[in-house]
Design a protein around this motif. Structure first.
Motif, mmCIF file in Angstrom:
data_model
loop_
_atom_site.group_PDB
_atom_site.id
_atom_site.type_symbol
_atom_site.label_atom_id
_atom_site.label_comp_id
_atom_site.label_asym_id
_atom_site.label_seq_id
_atom_site.Cartn_x
_atom_site.Cartn_y
_atom_site.Cartn_z
ATOM 1 N N ILE A 100 0.818 -1.217 0.000
ATOM 2 C CA ILE A 100 0.000 0.000 0.000
ATOM 3 C C ILE A 100 0.850 1.265 0.000
ATOM 4 O O ILE A 100 0.734 2.100 -0.903
ATOM 5 N N LEU A 101 1.723 1.417 0.974
ATOM 6 C CA LEU A 101 2.449 2.679 1.116
ATOM 7 C C LEU A 101 3.501 2.885 0.023
ATOM 8 O O LEU A 101 3.492 3.904 -0.676
ATOM 9 N N LYS A 102 4.417 1.964 -0.121
ATOM 10 C CA LYS A 102 5.518 2.149 -1.077
ATOM 11 C C LYS A 102 5.045 2.318 -2.523
ATOM 12 O O LYS A 102 5.532 3.208 -3.233
ATOM 13 N N PRO A 103 4.102 1.500 -3.004
ATOM 14 C CA PRO A 103 3.663 1.682 -4.397
ATOM 15 C C PRO A 103 3.037 3.049 -4.660
ATOM 16 O O PRO A 103 3.015 3.508 -5.805
ATOM 17 N N ARG A 104 2.555 3.702 -3.611
ATOM 18 C CA ARG A 104 1.909 5.009 -3.761
ATOM 19 C C ARG A 104 2.818 6.154 -3.329
ATOM 20 O O ARG A 104 2.391 7.307 -3.285
ATOM 21 N N GLY A 105 4.056 5.826 -2.997
ATOM 22 C CA GLY A 105 4.998 6.848 -2.574
ATOM 23 C C GLY A 105 4.579 7.541 -1.289
ATOM 24 O O GLY A 105 4.855 8.733 -1.090
ATOM 25 N N MET A 106 3.954 6.791 -0.379
ATOM 26 C CA MET A 106 3.421 7.366 0.861
ATOM 27 C C MET A 106 4.305 6.993 2.043
ATOM 28 O O MET A 106 4.848 5.889 2.103
ATOM 29 N N ASP A 107 4.428 7.929 2.974
ATOM 30 C CA ASP A 107 5.228 7.707 4.180
ATOM 31 C C ASP A 107 4.386 8.064 5.398
ATOM 32 O O ASP A 107 4.184 9.246 5.699
ATOM 33 N N TYR A 108 3.878 7.047 6.085
ATOM 34 C CA TYR A 108 3.038 7.258 7.259
ATOM 35 C C TYR A 108 3.442 6.295 8.366
ATOM 36 O O TYR A 108 3.829 5.158 8.111
ATOM 37 N N GLY A 117 -13.857 2.209 13.951
ATOM 38 C CA GLY A 117 -13.515 3.441 13.249
ATOM 39 C C GLY A 117 -13.590 4.679 14.104
ATOM 40 O O GLY A 117 -12.757 5.584 13.980
ATOM 41 N N THR A 118 -14.561 4.744 14.986
ATOM 42 C CA THR A 118 -14.696 5.933 15.827
ATOM 43 C C THR A 118 -13.471 6.133 16.716
ATOM 44 O O THR A 118 -13.104 7.260 17.042
ATOM 45 N N ASN A 119 -12.787 5.038 17.086
ATOM 46 C CA ASN A 119 -11.557 5.142 17.882
ATOM 47 C C ASN A 119 -10.449 5.822 17.085
ATOM 48 O O ASN A 119 -9.683 6.638 17.624
ATOM 49 N N ALA A 120 -10.364 5.499 15.792
ATOM 50 C CA ALA A 120 -9.361 6.135 14.935
ATOM 51 C C ALA A 120 -9.655 7.620 14.765
ATOM 52 O O ALA A 120 -8.741 8.450 14.749
ATOM 53 N N VAL A 121 -10.936 7.963 14.641
ATOM 54 C CA VAL A 121 -11.318 9.371 14.514
ATOM 55 C C VAL A 121 -10.994 10.137 15.796
ATOM 56 O O VAL A 121 -10.477 11.255 15.754
ATOM 57 N N GLU A 122 -11.297 9.552 16.934
ATOM 58 C CA GLU A 122 -10.982 10.198 18.213
ATOM 59 C C GLU A 122 -9.477 10.479 18.317
ATOM 60 O O GLU A 122 -9.057 11.557 18.749
ATOM 61 N N ALA A 123 -8.670 9.501 17.929
ATOM 62 C CA ALA A 123 -7.218 9.681 17.984
ATOM 63 C C ALA A 123 -6.780 10.810 17.064
ATOM 64 O O ALA A 123 -5.927 11.632 17.423
ATOM 65 N N ALA A 124 -7.364 10.872 15.870
ATOM 66 C CA ALA A 124 -7.011 11.934 14.919
ATOM 67 C C ALA A 124 -7.367 13.308 15.463
ATOM 68 O O ALA A 124 -6.587 14.271 15.331
ATOM 69 N N PHE A 278 -11.476 -9.555 7.008
ATOM 70 C CA PHE A 278 -12.287 -10.725 7.377
ATOM 71 C C PHE A 278 -13.500 -10.350 8.228
ATOM 72 O O PHE A 278 -14.209 -11.220 8.704
ATOM 73 N N GLY A 279 -13.694 -9.063 8.431
ATOM 74 C CA GLY A 279 -14.784 -8.628 9.293
ATOM 75 C C GLY A 279 -14.426 -8.583 10.759
ATOM 76 O O GLY A 279 -15.304 -8.392 11.615
ATOM 77 N N LEU A 280 -13.148 -8.739 11.083
ATOM 78 C CA LEU A 280 -12.714 -8.668 12.477
ATOM 79 C C LEU A 280 -12.497 -7.212 12.885
ATOM 80 O O LEU A 280 -12.081 -6.389 12.074
ATOM 81 N N PRO A 281 -12.752 -6.874 14.142
ATOM 82 C CA PRO A 281 -12.560 -5.488 14.595
ATOM 83 C C PRO A 281 -11.095 -5.069 14.476
ATOM 84 O O PRO A 281 -10.210 -5.732 15.016
ATOM 85 N N PHE A 282 -10.847 -3.983 13.764
ATOM 86 C CA PHE A 282 -9.483 -3.505 13.558
ATOM 87 C C PHE A 282 -9.550 -2.091 12.988
ATOM 88 O O PHE A 282 -10.197 -1.862 11.970
ATOM 89 N N ALA A 283 -8.898 -1.165 13.643
ATOM 90 C CA ALA A 283 -8.839 0.214 13.162
ATOM 91 C C ALA A 283 -7.438 0.756 13.372
ATOM 92 O O ALA A 283 -6.710 0.328 14.271
ATOM 93 N N ALA A 284 -7.061 1.702 12.529
ATOM 94 C CA ALA A 284 -5.732 2.303 12.631
ATOM 95 C C ALA A 284 -5.787 3.735 12.115
ATOM 96 O O ALA A 284 -6.682 4.109 11.355
ATOM 97 N N LEU A 285 -4.817 4.513 12.537
ATOM 98 C CA LEU A 285 -4.672 5.884 12.069
ATOM 99 C C LEU A 285 -3.311 6.022 11.411
ATOM 100 O O LEU A 285 -2.283 5.719 12.023
ATOM 101 N N LEU A 286 -3.313 6.450 10.153
ATOM 102 C CA LEU A 286 -2.057 6.744 9.463
ATOM 103 C C LEU A 286 -1.684 8.188 9.747
ATOM 104 O O LEU A 286 -2.504 9.093 9.603
ATOM 105 N N ILE A 287 -0.432 8.405 10.146
ATOM 106 C CA ILE A 287 0.030 9.719 10.586
ATOM 107 C C ILE A 287 1.320 10.074 9.860
ATOM 108 O O ILE A 287 2.258 9.261 9.816
ATOM 109 N N LYS A 288 1.383 11.270 9.295
ATOM 110 C CA LYS A 288 2.656 11.726 8.762
ATOM 111 C C LYS A 288 3.693 11.691 9.884
ATOM 112 O O LYS A 288 3.410 12.123 11.013
ATOM 113 N N PRO A 289 4.907 11.198 9.628
ATOM 114 C CA PRO A 289 5.891 11.024 10.700
ATOM 115 C C PRO A 289 6.139 12.279 11.538
ATOM 116 O O PRO A 289 6.319 12.179 12.757
ATOM 117 N N GLU A 290 6.129 13.450 10.911
ATOM 118 C CA GLU A 290 6.418 14.677 11.658
ATOM 119 C C GLU A 290 5.324 15.045 12.656
ATOM 120 O O GLU A 290 5.553 15.835 13.572
#
Length: 430
Positions: A100-108, A117-124, A278-290
């Motif tokens: 995902i990240l490298k093919p799109r030239g993304m650094d997170y 999902g609401t947990n990821a939004v709260e963190a953001a 697979f429908g399992l609970p899982f959320a994450a937040l991608l963050i620019k390193p800085e």
């Protein structure tokens, strides 16, 4: 095996909270599921055009994910590890980086949040305020970002906000999403004017947050120009850009991220729903390193990082995103979906298509009509739901892996249901 459902339905009515929602539209007890189909206790099979509200982009019980998860459990693999280092977490992160990240030239940096999902939004939200030292966050009309108090403050829907029970939903400014005032009004110009005017009453924002395609809000799809405009305005005002790609991501609109064609680089991206594959609970937040200035445990949760989801999520990445084949297939099916929905729009007076990719639907003008179409479709063997401020949109969220034949069959069921409701409405009017 067919069973009597009455006892099971009765226990739900007697013991499950009134907060239950989706089940009220589907009066059956489901017993198993595979691919794009679910089976009830009465042995009736239904085509699934809901897919866990986009949590099952790769379908029910993908065989490769299932095999990997069973093997992991059978080998006494870690089930729960807080945020400790585990072999499966390392493998997931490497797969995410490589596919995902490298093919799109993304650094997170990848922040494992609580499992929804609401947990990821709260963190953001917290991190944006911590980085900028500001409190105000700009959200947009018809947006939906979650049901916990912070995320709910960003959400526009009155019914959802009512669940706060009068609690404070503050420090957010709601601005018009693209098209909110009609096609002739430039909402970017409105947004910029409000922020440039020192007497507008809008405090300097910590962040802007939007969905590329508003799922619960009625499939309002932001154009590339509009997304680029919000990114430009955010940068101009020293605010961070948060893209909520929870429902529209993981391939739902035809590319892994729904904003890819706009060429923007968000400061943060929320991920959940189909992240586990697979429908399992899982959320994450991608963050620019800085911007990753958290202190250890400054934002945490007992279930941050689901090890079983690391297993299935890795398989999903390696199976579906190692090349462009899956993405191209999704775009092919999106064209089939558009054609099928256009046929429905043509028989419902005043109806119009909305959305993008495999996240499309038909605005039929009102919630009563949309609900009637979905109810009739369920009678005919199709699971489908509504969305929009007044539930006026019949929304298709079929698994991205759905066989073309099954997709066409489901669209034909939906067309028949729309035709039945349209005829009934016409007869009633006469």
């Amino acid at each position: 095996m067919s069973t009597d459902m009455s006892a099971e339905l009765e226990i739900f009515n007697r013991r499950e909270s009134e907060a239950r929602s989706y089940c009220r539209s589907f009066e059956t007890v489901f017993t198993k599921a595979s691919g794009a189909e679910m089976t009830g206790a009465d042995d009736k099979t239904y085509i699934d055009f809901l897919a866990g509200c986009s949590s099952l982009n790769y379908g029910h019980n993908d065989p490769d994910m299932k095999e990997a998860l069973i093997a992991h459990i059978a080998d006494d693999g870690i089930a729960h590890g807080l945020d400790m280092y585990t072999h499966e977490k390392a493998r997931f992160l490497k797969a995410y980086e490589d596919n995902i990240l490298k093919p799109r030239g993304m650094d997170y940096k990848v922040m494992m949040t609580g499992p929804t999902g609401t947990n990821a939004v709260e963190a953001a939200m917290k991190l944006a305020r911590k980085v900028t030292g500001r409190r105000n966050i700009v959200a947009f009309t018809n947006g939906f970002h979650g049901m916990t108090m912070g995320a709910l403050s960003l959400t526009g829907n009155t019914g959802k906000r009512g669940g706060a029970g009068g609690g404070s939903l503050s420090d957010v400014t709601h601005m018009p999403f693209e098209g909110a005032f009609g096609d002739d009004t430039d909402t970017l110009a409105y947004l910029e004017m409000m922020l440039d005017n020192s007497s507008s009453g809008v405090d300097a924002p910590a962040a802007f947050i939007f969905e590329p395609v508003q799922g619960e809000g009625g499939l309002n799809a932001a154009s590339d120009e509009w997304m680029r405009g919000v990114a430009r305005i955010a940068k101009k005002h020293g605010a961070l850009l948060i893209v909520d790609d929870i429902q529209s991501g993981c391939g739902r609109t035809g590319t892994y991220f729904a904003f890819e064609s706009a060429g923007i680089v968000p400061d943060m991206i929320t991920q959940a729903k189909s992240l586990s594959g697979f429908g399992l609970p899982f959320a994450a937040l991608l963050i620019k390193p800085e911007h990753d200035i958290w202190k250890p445990a400054e934002h945490n949760g007992t279930f941050r990082g689901n090890t079983h989801a690391f297993v299935t999520g890795r398989v999903a990445l390696e199976k579906f995103w190692a090349d462009d084949g899956f993405q191209n297939d999704v775009q092919h099916k999106s064209a089939i979906l558009t054609t099928g929905l256009q046929a429905i729009a043509e028989i419902v007076p005043g109806a119009r298509l909305k959305g993008r990719g495999m996240m499309q639907g038909v605005d039929v003008g009102g919630g009563e009509t949309a609900s009637a179409i979905c109810a009739r479709a369920f009678e005919k063997g199709l699971i489908i739901e509504t969305s929009g401020a007044d539930d006026e949109v019949v929304k298709v969220l079929a698994p991205l892996t759905i066989p073309e034949e099954t997709l066409r069959k489901g669209l034909n069921i939906l067309l028949d249901a729309a035709r039945d409701v349209t005829v009934q409405t016409k007869v009633a009017a006469e």
